[in-house]
Scaffold this active site. Structure first.
Site, PDB file in Angstrom:
ATOM      1  N   PHE A 190      19.801  36.339  34.737  1.00 16.76           N
ATOM      2  CA  PHE A 190      19.888  37.793  34.965  1.00 16.76           C
ATOM      3  C   PHE A 190      21.326  38.223  34.809  1.00 16.76           C
ATOM      4  O   PHE A 190      22.207  37.379  34.714  1.00 16.76           O
ATOM      5  CB  PHE A 190      19.338  38.191  36.353  1.00 16.76           C
ATOM      6  CG  PHE A 190      20.012  37.544  37.521  1.00 16.76           C
ATOM      7  CD1 PHE A 190      21.142  38.108  38.105  1.00 16.76           C
ATOM      8  CD2 PHE A 190      19.526  36.343  38.047  1.00 16.76           C
ATOM      9  CE1 PHE A 190      21.759  37.505  39.202  1.00 16.76           C
ATOM     10  CE2 PHE A 190      20.132  35.735  39.145  1.00 16.76           C
ATOM     11  CZ  PHE A 190      21.250  36.313  39.722  1.00 16.76           C
ATOM     12  N   TYR A 219      34.605  33.662  40.822  1.00 18.37           N
ATOM     13  CA  TYR A 219      33.921  34.192  41.997  1.00 18.37           C
ATOM     14  C   TYR A 219      34.163  33.460  43.310  1.00 18.37           C
ATOM     15  O   TYR A 219      33.792  33.956  44.356  1.00 18.37           O
ATOM     16  CB  TYR A 219      32.413  34.266  41.708  1.00 18.37           C
ATOM     17  CG  TYR A 219      32.097  35.301  40.640  1.00 18.37           C
ATOM     18  CD1 TYR A 219      32.144  36.648  40.935  1.00 18.37           C
ATOM     19  CD2 TYR A 219      31.798  34.924  39.335  1.00 18.37           C
ATOM     20  CE1 TYR A 219      31.885  37.611  39.963  1.00 18.37           C
ATOM     21  CE2 TYR A 219      31.532  35.874  38.356  1.00 18.37           C
ATOM     22  CZ  TYR A 219      31.579  37.209  38.678  1.00 18.37           C
ATOM     23  OH  TYR A 219      31.331  38.157  37.722  1.00 18.37           O
TER      24      TYR A 219
HETATM   25  C1  COA Z   1      36.240  38.757  35.144  1.00 21.32           C
HETATM   26  C2  COA Z   1      36.692  40.203  35.298  1.00 21.32           C
HETATM   27  C3  COA Z   1      35.492  41.050  35.731  1.00 21.32           C
HETATM   28  C4  COA Z   1      37.798  40.262  36.351  1.00 21.32           C
HETATM   29  O1  COA Z   1      38.117  41.615  36.639  1.00 21.32           O
HETATM   30  P1  COA Z   1      39.571  42.047  37.189  1.00 21.32           P
HETATM   31  O2  COA Z   1      39.474  43.488  37.546  1.00 21.32           O
HETATM   32  O3  COA Z   1      40.613  41.624  36.238  1.00 21.32           O
HETATM   33  O4  COA Z   1      39.681  41.183  38.518  1.00 21.32           O
HETATM   34  P2  COA Z   1      40.718  41.455  39.706  1.00 21.32           P
HETATM   35  O5  COA Z   1      41.915  42.163  39.188  1.00 21.32           O
HETATM   36  O6  COA Z   1      40.002  42.085  40.846  1.00 21.32           O
HETATM   37  O7  COA Z   1      41.087  39.941  40.051  1.00 21.32           O
HETATM   38  C5  COA Z   1      41.066  39.397  41.329  1.00 21.32           C
HETATM   39  C6  COA Z   1      41.665  38.020  41.268  1.00 21.32           C
HETATM   40  O8  COA Z   1      40.825  37.169  40.474  1.00 21.32           O
HETATM   41  C7  COA Z   1      41.592  36.579  39.408  1.00 21.32           C
HETATM   42  N1  COA Z   1      40.725  36.548  38.244  1.00 21.32           N
HETATM   43  C8  COA Z   1      39.877  37.521  37.841  1.00 21.32           C
HETATM   44  N2  COA Z   1      39.243  37.150  36.733  1.00 21.32           N
HETATM   45  C9  COA Z   1      39.683  35.916  36.428  1.00 21.32           C
HETATM   46  C10 COA Z   1      39.395  35.007  35.374  1.00 21.32           C
HETATM   47  N3  COA Z   1      38.501  35.344  34.414  1.00 21.32           N
HETATM   48  N4  COA Z   1      40.033  33.832  35.361  1.00 21.32           N
HETATM   49  C11 COA Z   1      40.928  33.520  36.334  1.00 21.32           C
HETATM   50  N5  COA Z   1      41.248  34.352  37.362  1.00 21.32           N
HETATM   51  C12 COA Z   1      40.633  35.541  37.394  1.00 21.32           C
HETATM   52  C13 COA Z   1      42.765  37.525  39.229  1.00 21.32           C
HETATM   53  O9  COA Z   1      43.848  36.883  38.621  1.00 21.32           O
HETATM   54  C14 COA Z   1      43.051  37.966  40.635  1.00 21.32           C
HETATM   55  O10 COA Z   1      43.786  36.960  41.295  1.00 21.32           O
HETATM   56  P3  COA Z   1      44.869  37.306  42.420  1.00 21.32           P
HETATM   57  O11 COA Z   1      44.095  38.031  43.506  1.00 21.32           O
HETATM   58  O12 COA Z   1      45.382  35.973  42.839  1.00 21.32           O
HETATM   59  O13 COA Z   1      45.866  38.191  41.752  1.00 21.32           O
HETATM   60  C15 COA Z   1      37.265  40.779  33.962  1.00 21.32           C
HETATM   61  O14 COA Z   1      38.327  39.954  33.551  1.00 21.32           O
HETATM   62  C16 COA Z   1      36.245  40.877  32.854  1.00 21.32           C
HETATM   63  O15 COA Z   1      35.619  41.903  32.693  1.00 21.32           O
HETATM   64  N6  COA Z   1      36.056  39.787  32.063  1.00 21.32           N
HETATM   65  C17 COA Z   1      35.165  39.779  30.922  1.00 21.32           C
HETATM   66  C18 COA Z   1      33.713  39.971  31.310  1.00 21.32           C
HETATM   67  C19 COA Z   1      33.226  38.951  32.295  1.00 21.32           C
HETATM   68  O16 COA Z   1      33.503  37.758  32.208  1.00 21.32           O
HETATM   69  N7  COA Z   1      32.460  39.438  33.282  1.00 21.32           N
HETATM   70  C20 COA Z   1      31.897  38.602  34.325  1.00 21.32           C
HETATM   71  C21 COA Z   1      30.451  38.423  34.021  1.00 21.32           C
HETATM   72  S1  COA Z   1      29.712  37.291  35.187  1.00 21.32           S
END
Ligand code: COA
Length: 402
Positions: free
Chosen positions: A402, A124
């Site tokens: 939350f 984040y």
């Molecule tokens: C975390 C999550 C929501 C990211 O969604 P996503 O659609 O892949 O994210 P984006 O494609 O918009 O990524 C934006 C950037 O963040 C990075 N990023 C996103 N998630 C990341 C992670 N878990 N670890 C490292 N980098 C991450 C991407 O590599 C990308 O980097 P860039 O802009 O340099 O290419 C997804 O991987 C997920 O659902 N994870 C499992 C559930 C989870 O952890 N949810 C969060 C609950 S708090």
């Protein structure tokens, strides 16, 4: 190239979105029974969907809440949760679009900050979030956990009947007010969900002051119960302990220490400066087993967020803020106890908006962030004053998952 679309979901889409989120966390989809309580966290207009080529690929929702900031004000705050992207659609910008939709929505509603608890610490910051509170897990050996004779005493504790918890605890929590910077408003949906998912052997107790006014409460549940009554160990897992003053806090801990059939007490998400060890005869009976990031905060409207908190008496400091994701926040701010204004003057310090978020509730000092390279110091003489401006009397703490 995929066609992206981000929009608030219709009510009929809430449950598929919830199931998508659960799968993203490697959890099974919600049951009908779970949905009864969980569905209320989906506020119309605040559940967002991210679509790739017309297909739901990710979701995030915002709950309407408020955050206590230094000085005691409660700032309207969007509580971000339910964030998930389909495992086969990650790293295509879905989360990025969802974040933008949530920030736009928060601004339209006059929420200068959004906040969340993060599943991973690397997700984040790129969106401007910073770690604004931390918390610790404490583990106590019940047989050594006696309170000192001079520990605060007073009032009484009553067990709540399980069905009374849903009606009594929200009133007690509201009556206490938000006890620290970092504490947040818990809405009805939060209580519905958190009491509904609590196990059937969960216990709730309330502390009353000598005048009979409730001034603290505690929720816990037994773990690893051994029904043979011989060499099994029982751990009481404390989920929630909120006290309005030192007497209520000491009495709630005393209540835990005096529980029969208990070997260990484990309390998660506790404030870093909670003086449990100082209450105890044998302070080594209390071990901190984990310290971690707790509430992440995003200053969606930097000026409004800074104006909502108070600053200690000191010369104003000139801070340049970088914000790649919401560039209209960028600029130099004069931050002081009397005013927070944009200025054209040369900055004394520069930092990313995520570093400013980490400073926002007083969890870390400007100097510490400067030492870590997170704050660039152009005028070293400004640093002690900046430290003093931002520092707070109590360590901030959220205490509400939350
Ligand atoms: C975390 C999550 C929501 C990211 O969604 P996503 O659609 O892949 O994210 P984006 O494609 O918009 O990524 C934006 C950037 O963040 C990075 N990023 C996103 N998630 C990341 C992670 N878990 N670890 C490292 N980098 C991450 C991407 O590599 C990308 O980097 P860039 O802009 O340099 O290419 C997804 O991987 C997920 O659902 N994870 C499992 C559930 C989870 O952890 N949810 C969060 C609950 S708090």
């Amino acid at each position: 190239m995929h066609a992206h679309e981000f929009r608030p979901l219709a009510d009929t889409e809430f449950r598929p979105a919830r199931d998508l989120f659960m799968r993203a966390l490697n959890l099974p989809p919600v049951t009908d029974e779970m949905w009864q309580s969980v569905s209320r966290t989906s506020e119309p207009g605040r559940v967002f969907g991210g679509f790739l080529d017309g297909e739901l690929a990710g979701t995030a929702l915002t709950g309407t809440s408020a955050l206590a900031v230094p000085g005691g004000a409660e700032v309207p705050a969007g509580a971000v949760t339910g964030v998930g992207v389909r495992a086969d659609r990650t790293r295509r910008g879905v989360l990025t679009g969802l974040m933008r939709a949530q920030f736009d929505d928060a601004r339209e509603r006059g929420e200068p900050v959004t906040m969340l608890h993060a599943s991973e610490a690397v997700i984040y910051e790129r969106f401007g979030y910073g770690v604004a509170t931390r918390s610790r897990t404490v583990s106590l050996d019940r047989f050594r956990a006696a309170l000192r004779p001079d520990a605060p005493r007073g009032g009484r504790i009553d067990l709540l009947e399980p069905e009374a918890a849903r009606t009594v605890l929200p009133d007690v929590y509201r009556g206490l007010g938000l006890v620290r910077p970092g504490s947040i408003v818990r809405g009805d949906a939060w209580w519905d969900m958190n009491l509904a998912v609590a196990p059937r052997d969960a216990v709730a107790v309330v502390h009353y002051d000598p005048a009979g006014v409730p001034d603290g409460f505690l929720r816990y549940e037994p773990k690893s119960r051994d029904h043979r009554f011989d060499d099994g160990t029982v751990t009481l897992q404390v989920r929630d302990l909120v006290a309005g003053d030192a007497i209520a806090a000491a009495e709630l801990w005393r209540f835990l220490f005096e529980r029969d059939l208990t070997d260990r007490i484990v309390a998660v998400d506790r404030p870093l400066d909670e003086p449990v060890e100082w209450l105890m005869v044998d302070r080594r009976a209390c071990r901190t087993t984990a310290v971690g990031d707790d509430l992440w905060v995003r200053l969606v409207d930097v000026a409004a967020a800074l104006r909502a908190r108070t600053f200690n008496a000191a010369e104003p400091v000139l801070v340049e803020v970088h914000d790649r994701f919401l560039p209209d926040n960028e600029g130099t701010y004069r931050i002081g106890p009397e005013e927070v204004e944009r200025t054209e003057q040369r900055p004394q310090l520069s930092m990313d908006v995520s570093a400013l978020a980490a400073l926002y509730l007083g969890d870390v000092s400007v100097s510490a962030l400067a030492a870590a390279g997170r704050v660039q110091v152009h005028e070293p003489a400004a640093l002690p004053g900046a430290d003093h401006l931002f520092t707070t009397d109590v360590v901030p703490w959220c205490g509400t998952p939350f």
